[in-house]
Design an enzyme around this catalytic site. Sequence first.
Site, PDB file in Angstrom:
ATOM      1  N   GLU A   1       0.768  -1.232  -0.228  1.00  0.00           N
ATOM      2  CA  GLU A   1      -0.055   0.081   0.085  1.00  0.00           C
ATOM      3  C   GLU A   1       0.851   1.247  -0.115  1.00  0.00           C
ATOM      4  O   GLU A   1       0.616   2.309  -0.630  1.00  0.00           O
ATOM      5  CB  GLU A   1      -0.915   0.029   1.219  1.00  0.00           C
ATOM      6  CG  GLU A   1      -1.930  -1.140   1.435  1.00  0.00           C
ATOM      7  CD  GLU A   1      -1.336  -2.117   2.182  1.00  0.00           C
ATOM      8  OE1 GLU A   1      -2.171  -2.996   2.873  1.00  0.00           O
ATOM      9  OE2 GLU A   1      -0.258  -2.617   1.951  1.00  0.00           O
TER      10      GLU A   1
ATOM     11  N   MET B   1      16.172 -47.390  -8.575  1.00  0.00           N
ATOM     12  CA  MET B   1      16.402 -48.888  -8.391  1.00  0.00           C
ATOM     13  C   MET B   1      16.677 -49.505  -7.047  1.00  0.00           C
ATOM     14  O   MET B   1      16.946 -48.758  -6.069  1.00  0.00           O
ATOM     15  CB  MET B   1      17.580 -48.880  -9.332  1.00  0.00           C
ATOM     16  CG  MET B   1      17.436 -48.231 -10.748  1.00  0.00           C
ATOM     17  SD  MET B   1      15.718 -48.865 -11.459  1.00  0.00           S
ATOM     18  CE  MET B   1      16.010 -50.658 -11.766  1.00  0.00           C
ATOM     19  N   ALA B   2      16.959 -50.924  -7.120  1.00  0.00           N
ATOM     20  CA  ALA B   2      17.053 -51.483  -5.821  1.00  0.00           C
ATOM     21  C   ALA B   2      18.352 -51.076  -5.279  1.00  0.00           C
ATOM     22  O   ALA B   2      18.699 -51.077  -3.940  1.00  0.00           O
ATOM     23  CB  ALA B   2      17.118 -53.077  -5.969  1.00  0.00           C
TER      24      ALA B   2
ATOM     25  N   ARG C   1      10.892 -25.151  -3.936  1.00  0.00           N
ATOM     26  CA  ARG C   1      11.707 -25.052  -2.821  1.00  0.00           C
ATOM     27  C   ARG C   1      11.906 -23.375  -2.634  1.00  0.00           C
ATOM     28  O   ARG C   1      11.890 -22.845  -1.428  1.00  0.00           O
ATOM     29  CB  ARG C   1      13.415 -25.407  -3.419  1.00  0.00           C
ATOM     30  CG  ARG C   1      13.511 -26.883  -3.344  1.00  0.00           C
ATOM     31  CD  ARG C   1      14.951 -27.252  -3.910  1.00  0.00           C
ATOM     32  NE  ARG C   1      14.887 -28.602  -4.032  1.00  0.00           N
ATOM     33  CZ  ARG C   1      16.174 -29.318  -4.517  1.00  0.00           C
ATOM     34  NH1 ARG C   1      17.070 -28.622  -4.942  1.00  0.00           N
ATOM     35  NH2 ARG C   1      16.085 -30.513  -4.601  1.00  0.00           N
TER      36      ARG C   1
ATOM     37  N   LEU D   1      19.585 -29.581  -1.614  1.00  0.00           N
ATOM     38  CA  LEU D   1      18.384 -29.130  -1.284  1.00  0.00           C
ATOM     39  C   LEU D   1      18.344 -27.671  -1.491  1.00  0.00           C
ATOM     40  O   LEU D   1      17.257 -27.151  -0.928  1.00  0.00           O
ATOM     41  CB  LEU D   1      17.770 -29.752  -0.089  1.00  0.00           C
ATOM     42  CG  LEU D   1      17.554 -31.394  -0.235  1.00  0.00           C
ATOM     43  CD1 LEU D   1      17.042 -31.723   1.201  1.00  0.00           C
ATOM     44  CD2 LEU D   1      16.976 -31.881  -1.300  1.00  0.00           C
TER      45      LEU D   1
ATOM     46  N   ALA E   1      10.952 -43.120   1.128  1.00  0.00           N
ATOM     47  CA  ALA E   1       9.597 -43.630   1.354  1.00  0.00           C
ATOM     48  C   ALA E   1       9.046 -43.706   2.736  1.00  0.00           C
ATOM     49  O   ALA E   1       8.075 -43.396   3.123  1.00  0.00           O
ATOM     50  CB  ALA E   1       9.409 -45.106   0.776  1.00  0.00           C
TER      51      ALA E   1
ATOM     52  N   LEU F   1       9.963 -41.718   5.491  1.00  0.00           N
ATOM     53  CA  LEU F   1       9.610 -40.606   5.982  1.00  0.00           C
ATOM     54  C   LEU F   1       8.518 -40.055   5.202  1.00  0.00           C
ATOM     55  O   LEU F   1       7.605 -39.466   5.894  1.00  0.00           O
ATOM     56  CB  LEU F   1      10.706 -39.513   6.034  1.00  0.00           C
ATOM     57  CG  LEU F   1      10.590 -38.243   6.588  1.00  0.00           C
ATOM     58  CD1 LEU F   1      10.106 -38.398   8.219  1.00  0.00           C
ATOM     59  CD2 LEU F   1      12.117 -37.550   6.590  1.00  0.00           C
TER      60      LEU F   1
END
Length: 363
Positions: A58, A169-170, A190, A210, A295, A297
Amino acid sequence: MSTLFSQQDQVYMRQAIELAKKAIYSTKPNPNVGCVIVKNGEVIGQGFHPKAGQPHAEVFALREAGHLSEGATAYVTLEPCAHYGRTPPCAEALVKAGVKQVFIANTDPNPLVAGKGISILEAAGIQVNTGLCAEEAKILNEGFLKKMATGMPYVRLKVASSLDGRTAMASGESKWITGKEARQDVQHWRAISGAVITGIETVLADDCQLNVRQLENIERDAIVQPKRIVLDRQGRLPLTAKILENPEDTWVMTPYRQELADLGVLQFEVQPLNTLLRVLAQKHHIHDVLVETGATLSTSFLTEKLVDEMIHYVAPTLLGQSARAMFQADFSMLAQQQRFTVKDITQLGDDFRLRLIPVQESL
């Protein structure tokens, strides 16, 4: 207070909303606000709040309008403030400028405002109209509005998976499932967040940072970087982790470690997720939280009903049944399923981004 708005009123408020968007990466912990002042069908002043500590929207709009503000109409995306902080009350500035009418998109649940701004305007004989483009303006400040109303931040859970719901992948290899357009889109989420939460397993597997690295047409210095919060219940975070390269922006929930304190890292005691979120919101003024993690968390945040929105990137690929699943919930009956409502679906390159709202009653 009027609830009937003309098409032209909506045009002016949408201009104010677009102005507010110019600072979505720089105002936190303050809300994003835009203001347009109109007289005789012409915009005579406009402004937005650029950064905490600087004048509010304003004030910039009134400065531009000058003496023409007398008898004008103001369109503001959030109720003008009524308290003295680092800047004087905007409601009083509008009164002093002599505006005759104010349109407000969202009222402010902040106890320091919460209708007081409107009361100041009405006491001065100014006509106040609320709710104009309210839903569009709410998107500007979902975290701020939720925190002020409930004491908790707005939590977004980000997941990237294959068509068959696999995230790696595994072996843990996951770079890259999605394309560059989807990965670039993550930078936006982010950048609007006060904090990004991850788990220690993600840090150990990916050595991730991150942080916000690049946004299109936005200088990096103009972005208030989110705090990176690592949940490390057993104190396994290595001092060589990349996430510690900027220790002042890295917080860790862990048993106390002197070596982290020596780096200047803020440490939280190990506590439940809902308690941590409340501390972040109320003590550290973090209104928006992005969860980027594995997976285990992710499932915890969902099962504890702490997720307001899931941002799911889906890549057109199959990784197979031995690859890692994106969630670890173990349901035995259909009635236990977690359902979502679809907020938005957007194609990003070859990938799709689904914005989903959890139906909390089903979990």
